[in-house]
Design a protein around this motif. Structure first.
Motif, PDB file in Angstrom:
ATOM      1  N   ARG A   1       7.927  -1.502  -3.409  1.00 38.77           N
ATOM      2  CA  ARG A   1       7.751  -2.165  -2.026  1.00 38.77           C
ATOM      3  C   ARG A   1       8.529  -3.221  -1.909  1.00 38.77           C
TER       4      ARG A   1
ATOM      5  N   ARG B   1       2.442   2.327  -7.722  1.00 37.03           N
ATOM      6  CA  ARG B   1       3.423   3.404  -7.321  1.00 37.03           C
ATOM      7  C   ARG B   1       3.199   3.814  -5.965  1.00 37.03           C
TER       8      ARG B   1
ATOM      9  N   ALA C   1       6.052   7.571  -3.546  1.00 35.33           N
ATOM     10  CA  ALA C   1       6.708   6.302  -4.084  1.00 35.33           C
ATOM     11  C   ALA C   1       6.188   5.080  -3.641  1.00 35.33           C
ATOM     12  N   GLY C   2       5.038   5.264  -2.653  1.00 37.76           N
ATOM     13  CA  GLY C   2       4.709   4.013  -2.078  1.00 37.76           C
ATOM     14  C   GLY C   2       5.767   3.397  -1.111  1.00 37.76           C
ATOM     15  N   LEU C   3       6.670   4.064  -0.429  1.00 39.40           N
ATOM     16  CA  LEU C   3       7.601   3.845   0.545  1.00 39.40           C
ATOM     17  C   LEU C   3       7.379   4.040   1.980  1.00 39.40           C
TER      18      LEU C   3
ATOM     19  N   PRO D   1      -0.248  -2.655  -5.855  1.00 40.39           N
ATOM     20  CA  PRO D   1      -0.749  -2.706  -7.227  1.00 40.39           C
ATOM     21  C   PRO D   1      -2.195  -3.161  -7.384  1.00 40.39           C
TER      22      PRO D   1
ATOM     23  N   ASP E   1       7.871   0.435 -11.945  1.00 39.09           N
ATOM     24  CA  ASP E   1       7.174   0.232 -10.867  1.00 39.09           C
ATOM     25  C   ASP E   1       6.929  -1.415 -11.178  1.00 39.09           C
TER      26      ASP E   1
END
Lengths: 419, 170
Positions: free
Chosen positions: B27, A384, A360-362, A388, B21
């Motif tokens: 983020r 994601r 989740a890109g966290l 981006p 997203d």
């Protein structure tokens, strides 16, 4: 066998009928008791902060399942405080069903024994539908709705129409459940089954492991569906009982999709949508800087067996980092015990402890500008994986392993030849 | 429930499959607080001008499957807090649709959102599903009464407070 029942009622309507004690039909709104309420370290804290304002106790702490799975381990003080808050919440409310630092909630919930066939499961996460593999009516909700569930133990659900997906035949070598789901996404897109229940059966299901079946339930939400269900003897009983009750609108299963597993090929979703799927042999052989095997979609034991078959005796390309994250402590322990973990370590992978990983890109594997990742996870929306300006391709764990070795996207079957 | 859109309000047209997203990038899920501005940062990927030119009262017009992906409610609350009066789309993802009513963001399914004009006032009646403009009248599926009541009552949380009889100011 489930597939022998000629259904007058969908599994979803049968479960909800059993739940409320009368025959319900698609379109009807029912209020029903929740058997399991799941939340985690991302959306649990805002849920419990709102819940605290009500000043009421949790309706039933033994029905709540709490996970710390995304911010694992904490990377900064904000995450640390967040995780500490959820731990304190568990203590304060006497919530004993916890999967803290044990892997993605959807996998740890399956292993917990809390979910039974016919259970109603809601979670503040869209992949809550994963629990449908055990025959539960499991679906994602928002935080505000979870506040209400924590207070009342109930929520309203619209009974969905059912679409039966019949899986016949057997998958060829090098082709997996993930490929079948990606081919369904290529064919139907991400909204065809919105508000509907996808119900998987057929002889192909009988031959599939639980790990493989779970991929279908898990990615039901990518196809737009509310739930993704597999039957069981218990559910067959519900179907017999409630399917026999006549209704005025007499609706059952509205549609059927037939899939011949023997015709499936390795698939790959190109950026930036899971429905941008095509046979991997038609995908440009782009260089990949990151390859990820893990998540609630692609981090189970069978996934690593399939990937290890390709990685065994090979090295990850020096232009690629391979990140490997088991989906639960149980998976991790099994891989350690039987030596599977060694295959990944020896191939040069970055092996992390159970968590959601970079999905989740966290955390732990955010992409740089212009970078390309191939991932065994479920979504490749723009941004994601945290950036981006990066691109994510989705494929099976075997295809991810093959790409990690080749340093580019490649048909995994090229690595299955005897050497 | 009647929603009036000002003649000068922009209609940000976003196409199909606008995902969570884009609507609230992961983020920006920074734990301590959520910022409606994060939504504009995400939306820049679809519409570069939006971050600078968005104004309260502007509406979102989209295609199929708006809000697909994650269950993150921020995707809906951010639009509400940016004072988007309504999202009109061909269809919505299930969780986003539910979240929108629960947090008090009006949304309407519209078979032909492209025919909404770029300028001029718009009147939308959720109860009948009728959208009126000076050039066109669109008939959309009506929003069920119990969802309109949820919106008018300020969302699920307010209703819950009433149901629990703890009063609106707790």
């Amino acid at each position: 066998m489930a597939s022998d029942i000629n259904r007058e009622i969908g599994l979803a309507a049968a479960i909800l009928s059993e739940k409320v004690g009368r025959r319900v039909v698609p379109g009807e709104v029912v209020e029903c008791d929740v058997d399991v309420a799941l939340t985690h370290d991302v959306l649990g804290p805002p849920t419990f902060r709102e819940f605290a304002k009500l000043g009421v106790p949790v309706w039933n702490p033994d029905r709540v399942f709490l996970a710390i799975d995304h911010f694992v381990p904490a990377a900064n003080t904000a995450q640390a405080a967040n995780n500490a808050f959820l731990t304190e919440v568990a203590e304060r409310h006497g919530i004993v069903n916890r999967a803290f630092y044990d892997g993605p909630s959807h996998q740890t919930l399956l292993e917990s024994g809390l979910v039974q066939p016919g259970s109603v499961v809601v979670g503040t996460d869209s992949h809550t539908c994963t629990a449908g593999v055990l025959g539960s009516f499991a679906t994602g909700i928002g935080t505000t709705e979870m506040v209400s569930v924590l207070a009342l133990g109930r929520l309203w659900l619209k009974v969905p129409e059912s679409v039966r997906v019949r899986l016949q035949g057997r998958l060829p070598d090098g082709v997996y459940a993930k490929d079948v789901v990606l081919s369904l996404l290529a064919r139907f897109g991400t909204s065809e089954f919105t508000y509907r229940s996808l119900e998987f059966d057929g002889e192909g299901v009988e031959a599939m492991s639980l790990d493989e079946r779970t991929v279908f339930s898990n990615m039901a939400v990518e196809l737009g569906a509310k739930v993704g269900l597999f039957s069981s003897p218990e559910l067959d009983g519900f179907v017999r009982r409630w399917g026999a009750v006549p209704t005025e609108s007499g609706v059952g299963v509205i549609d059927q999709v037939d899939i011949d597993l023997s015709e499936q090929v390795p698939m790959c979703a190109v950026p930036h949508n899971p429905a941008n799927s095509k046979p991997i042999e038609e995908v440009e052989p782009v260089a990949v800087q990151q390859a990820f095997i893990g998540s609630c979609t692609g981090g189970r034991y069978d996934d690593f067996v399939q990937a290890a078959r390709i990685l065994n005796g090979r090295r990850v390309s020096d232009k690629t980092r391979l990140i490997v994250v088991p989906a639960s402590r149980r998976v991790y322990q099994r891989m350690a015990l039987d030596g599977l973990l060694n295959v990944f370590v020896n191939a040069g992978a970055i092996v992390q402890s159970p968590s959601c990983g970079p999905c989740a890109g966290l955390q732990n594997g955010v992409l740089g500008d212009g970078e390309v990742s191939i991932s065994a996870s479920n979504r490749n929306f723009q941004g994601r994986m945290g950036n981006p300006a990066a691109s994510v391709y989705l494929a099976s764990p075997a295809a991810v392993a093959a790409a990690a070795v080749a340093g580019r996207i490649v048909d995994p079957r090229e690595f299955l030849e005897t050497r | 429930m009647i929603i009036e859109i000002a003649a000068t309000a922009r209609r940000w047209r976003l196409g199909d499959n606008v995902d969570t997203d884009i609507l609230y990038p992961g983020r920006f899920m920074t734990l301590a607080s959520e910022s409606p501005r994060a939504a504009l940062e995400g939306l820049k990927a679809l519409h570069p001008a939006i971050a600078e030119q968005f104004a309260p009262g502007d509406i979102i017009v989209a295609g199929r499957n708006f809000g697909c992906g994650s269950s993150r409610e921020y995707a809906a609350t951010a639009l509400r807090d940016l004072q988007v009066p309504i999202v009109v789309a061909t269809s919505f993802s299930r969780i986003f649709y539910r979240n929108a009513f629960n947090i008090g963001l009006p949304v309407l399914e519209c078979p032909d959102p492209d025919s909404l004009p770029d300028t001029g006032g718009i009147t939308i009646d959720l109860a009948t599903g009728v959208i009126k403009t000076s050039v066109v009248e669109l008939r959309c599926p009506a929003v069920p009464d119990f969802l309109i009541e949820l919106l008018e009552g300020g969302g699920l949380l307010e209703r819950l407070k009433t149901r629990l009889e703890v009063g609106p100011h707790v």
